[in-house]
Design an enzyme around this catalytic site. Structure first.
Site, PDB file in Angstrom:
ATOM      1  N   GLU A  72       0.828  -1.217   0.000  1.00  0.00           N
ATOM      2  CA  GLU A  72       0.000   0.000   0.000  1.00  0.00           C
ATOM      3  C   GLU A  72       0.860   1.264   0.000  1.00  0.00           C
ATOM      4  O   GLU A  72       2.079   1.211   0.226  1.00  0.00           O
ATOM      5  CB  GLU A  72      -0.946   0.001   1.208  1.00  0.00           C
ATOM      6  CG  GLU A  72      -0.214  -0.001   2.543  1.00  0.00           C
ATOM      7  CD  GLU A  72      -0.957   0.750   3.648  1.00  0.00           C
ATOM      8  OE1 GLU A  72      -1.445   1.868   3.392  1.00  0.00           O
ATOM      9  OE2 GLU A  72      -1.015   0.207   4.762  1.00  0.00           O
ATOM     10  N   LYS A  87      -2.555  -1.912  16.918  1.00  0.00           N
ATOM     11  CA  LYS A  87      -2.069  -1.235  18.127  1.00  0.00           C
ATOM     12  C   LYS A  87      -3.232  -0.830  19.003  1.00  0.00           C
ATOM     13  O   LYS A  87      -4.383  -0.831  18.559  1.00  0.00           O
ATOM     14  CB  LYS A  87      -1.174  -0.056  17.768  1.00  0.00           C
ATOM     15  CG  LYS A  87      -1.757   0.916  16.774  1.00  0.00           C
ATOM     16  CD  LYS A  87      -0.721   1.933  16.378  1.00  0.00           C
ATOM     17  CE  LYS A  87      -0.096   1.674  15.020  1.00  0.00           C
ATOM     18  NZ  LYS A  87      -0.980   1.266  13.948  1.00  0.00           N
TER      19      LYS A  87
END
Ligand code: PSU
Ligand code: MN
Length: 311
Positions: free
Chosen positions: A30, A166
């Site tokens: 990406e 996260k």
């Protein structure tokens, strides 16, 4: 999509086109991670290193972005440099934004996981490596902040290799969302979701698999059966580069507080937090981020090699 419509929008680099033609392994990468995920020049250096890692592991890299009104699969080093320098001035392109990036030919579009999956599928690339995926944010029950990446995983048939999520995300809700949409979370040599900067979290993956061959096999059968949609493959960051759990969680909390104080919302959330966390940790979180991306690219390439052998 019929071939002539596809060729109007899609621009596949010669290297990627040759690999796809010959049914060689290809790994999608990406570009939001380049423009919005890391500062210049580390972003460009990392993007180039990631491509090299993919080649070293026997696959061809296809970095994806929208440039000159085209959905590009495979960028030149000059295009990667340009994207890296453009940084956060590039348009962060998710599913919603794709037609706008195509319409305005001078827009530099950096694709998120969702948009990269869409372009990868159009190009015929099944395996995709990145750092972290978007997910259900903490506070989502009132903010409704759920990344379009998850909905994309529900419908687009690409496997996304990442380092988990996260703690800016609500892992439990992310997992529930994925489960509802039939998206499996595979742990590569791990029982629990890795937490991006660290190797462990309190949440279990759906399936632990030990080898890239087993992962390729599952993907093969999933899509052979017509079970469309993606899969999340979680790979823990290598131990040497792992962050201290307490220190990183403090940094994340501090960054979240700062974000709320400044009233940052929507698509600006993740880039803001990544930058803040890097500043708070004195650049050490950035090094972890770079290393985990390189590691994910290695695993993704091996999966792509194994997958191409099955076809
Ligand atoms: N997580 C990271 N680095 C990133 C992103 C996520 O650690 O660069 C980027 C990816 O491109 C991902 C996007 O697809 O953020 C998700 O953004 P949002 O939550 O606005 O959908
Ligand atoms: Mn969001």
């Amino acid at each position: 999509m019929n071939h002539s419509v596809l060729s109007r929008y899609l621009s596949v680099s010669p290297e990627v086109a040759e690999a796809l033609e010959a049914q060689k392994p290809v790994v999608a990468l990406e570009s939001t991670i380049i423009s919005h995920g890391m500062p210049y020049p580390q972003n460009v250096e990392t993007a180039m290193r990631v491509e090299q890692v993919v080649r070293d592991n026997g696959a061809v890299p296809a970095t994806i972005a929208v440039m000159n009104g085209k959905l590009c699969a495979g960028l030149s080093p000059e295009q990667i440099e340009f994207l890296g320098k453009t940084g956060q001035s590039a348009l962060k392109v998710s599913r919603r934004d794709l037609p706008f990036a195509v319409s305005s030919r001078d827009t530099v579009g950096a694709t998120t996981v969702a948009a990269t999956m869409i372009v990868a599928e159009l190009a015929g690339v099944k395996i995709f490596a990145t750092g972290g995926i978007g997910g259900v944010h903490r506070g989502a029950p009132t903010s409704f902040d759920i990344s379009a990446d998850l909905q994309e995983l529900a419908s687009t048939s690409v496997a996304v290799v990442c380092a988990g999520a996260k703690s800016i995300l609500d892992l439990e809700l992310t997992q529930e969302y994925l489960e509802t949409h039939g998206v499996a979370v595979i742990g590569y040599q791990t029982d629990c979701w890795p937490a991006f900067y660290t190797r462990r979290s309190d949440y279990e993956v759906d399936y632990r698999l030990e080898s890239t061959g087993e992962i390729a096999d599952v993907l093969f059968h999933k899509w052979q059966l017509g079970l469309n949609g993606g899969v999340v493959v979680c790979v823990p960051v290598p131990e040497t580069y792992e962050q201290d759990e307490v220190l990183i969680n403090n940094a994340i909390s501090e960054a979240l507080t700062e974000m709320n104080t400044q009233g940052i919302t929507g698509k600006k959330t993740t880039p803001f937090l990544l930058e803040k966390i890097a500043t708070i940790t004195g650049g050490s979180s950035l090094e972890t981020n770079i290393q985990l991306v390189l590691n994910n690219a290695t695993v993704a390439s091996q999966i792509a090699v194994n997958y191409s052998e099955l076809r």
